[in-house]
Write a protein that holds these residues in place. Sequence first.
Motif, PDB file in Angstrom:
ATOM      1  N   PHE A 100       0.815  -1.040   0.089  1.00 37.46           N
ATOM      2  CA  PHE A 100       0.065  -0.062   0.022  1.00 37.46           C
ATOM      3  C   PHE A 100       0.949   1.366   0.071  1.00 37.46           C
ATOM      4  O   PHE A 100       0.643   2.317  -0.496  1.00 37.46           O
ATOM      5  CB  PHE A 100      -1.033   0.079   1.184  1.00 37.46           C
ATOM      6  N   ASN A 101       2.017   1.377   0.695  1.00 40.04           N
ATOM      7  CA  ASN A 101       2.810   2.353   0.817  1.00 40.04           C
ATOM      8  C   ASN A 101       3.450   2.755  -0.435  1.00 40.04           C
ATOM      9  O   ASN A 101       3.637   3.659  -0.967  1.00 40.04           O
ATOM     10  CB  ASN A 101       3.831   2.025   2.002  1.00 40.04           C
ATOM     11  N   THR A 102       3.948   1.582  -1.172  1.00 33.27           N
ATOM     12  CA  THR A 102       4.590   1.637  -2.571  1.00 33.27           C
ATOM     13  C   THR A 102       3.531   2.270  -3.382  1.00 33.27           C
ATOM     14  O   THR A 102       3.849   3.238  -4.273  1.00 33.27           O
ATOM     15  CB  THR A 102       4.966   0.393  -2.993  1.00 33.27           C
ATOM     16  N   GLU A 103       2.324   1.869  -3.527  1.00 33.49           N
ATOM     17  CA  GLU A 103       1.224   2.226  -4.262  1.00 33.49           C
ATOM     18  C   GLU A 103       0.919   3.774  -4.085  1.00 33.49           C
ATOM     19  O   GLU A 103       0.627   4.612  -4.806  1.00 33.49           O
ATOM     20  CB  GLU A 103       0.040   1.324  -4.041  1.00 33.49           C
ATOM     21  N   LEU A 104       1.135   4.113  -2.875  1.00 33.29           N
ATOM     22  CA  LEU A 104       0.920   5.712  -2.463  1.00 33.29           C
ATOM     23  C   LEU A 104       1.871   6.422  -3.199  1.00 33.29           C
ATOM     24  O   LEU A 104       1.856   7.582  -3.652  1.00 33.29           O
ATOM     25  CB  LEU A 104       0.971   5.876  -0.901  1.00 33.29           C
ATOM     26  N   PHE A 105       3.219   5.991  -3.015  1.00 37.13           N
ATOM     27  CA  PHE A 105       4.227   6.693  -3.695  1.00 37.13           C
ATOM     28  C   PHE A 105       4.034   7.022  -5.096  1.00 37.13           C
ATOM     29  O   PHE A 105       4.273   7.904  -5.866  1.00 37.13           O
ATOM     30  CB  PHE A 105       5.803   6.043  -3.294  1.00 37.13           C
ATOM     31  N   ASP A 106       3.631   5.729  -5.754  1.00 36.52           N
ATOM     32  CA  ASP A 106       3.177   5.726  -7.243  1.00 36.52           C
ATOM     33  C   ASP A 106       2.335   6.766  -7.481  1.00 36.52           C
ATOM     34  O   ASP A 106       2.391   7.705  -8.506  1.00 36.52           O
ATOM     35  CB  ASP A 106       2.942   4.294  -7.746  1.00 36.52           C
ATOM     36  N   ASP A 107       1.025   6.882  -6.725  1.00 38.01           N
ATOM     37  CA  ASP A 107       0.258   7.711  -6.687  1.00 38.01           C
ATOM     38  C   ASP A 107       0.606   9.134  -6.781  1.00 38.01           C
ATOM     39  O   ASP A 107       0.163  10.151  -7.466  1.00 38.01           O
ATOM     40  CB  ASP A 107      -0.734   7.353  -5.789  1.00 38.01           C
ATOM     41  N   LEU A 108       1.496   9.463  -5.689  1.00 36.96           N
ATOM     42  CA  LEU A 108       1.904  10.726  -5.549  1.00 36.96           C
ATOM     43  C   LEU A 108       2.892  11.277  -6.728  1.00 36.96           C
ATOM     44  O   LEU A 108       2.737  12.461  -7.152  1.00 36.96           O
ATOM     45  CB  LEU A 108       2.661  10.831  -4.311  1.00 36.96           C
TER      46      LEU A 108
END
Length: 215
Positions: free
Chosen positions: A200-208
């Motif tokens: 989830f954290n990685t997906e957040l960084f990708d979204d940002l």
Amino acid sequence: MAEPIPFSEALRERTRGVHQESEGAVFMQDLMSGKGSRDDYIALLGQHYFIYEALEQAAEGMADDPVAALFISPKLTRLPAIEADLEFLLGAGWRDRIAPLPSTMRYTARIREVGSSWPGGFIAHHYTRYLGDLSGGQIIRTLLQRQYGFDTNGVGFYLFAEIAKPKLFKDTYRSQLDAVQWTEEERDRVIGEVGLAFRFNTELFDDLATAKAAA
């Protein structure tokens, strides 16, 4: 016969790959190397608001659980610091200037799901966030202060004023993990949930990164 590996060690080893993938996300690498901007940090902090709101609401609901309660401590509470940081960075109207990204909505939905029904799952997310904040978060704070001119205002999220010795706190936390009498099946489930939290954290960084590119 070899001694069994302590659960906290197995947890670290079995999630090392997804942890490193998360740490290596381009958005965070840019932020830490100075290629990012102050606005990038503010965008990340805005998403943290929603994540910690969900996590700390879940902690309130888990406060009476005999296992989860062992890990819950007011010394870890981050939401007031995040709110103060956002007010310092964005002004009094900061709440109107942040909104959860799709990855954050998935992340918080999962925290609320396990936080209302599964102590082991709640502990998995609690462990992933707070021990990370007490470890790599301190390095991140130093880099942010150096690169973006922060003193303590703006980076209060990373300051744990009530934890004088972070290493001792983390060691105690891991000892508590080792002492929980979970079955092997439950330990596997908890490790799987920690892996999910890192993803989830990685997906957040990708979204940002995507949101930044689109701006």
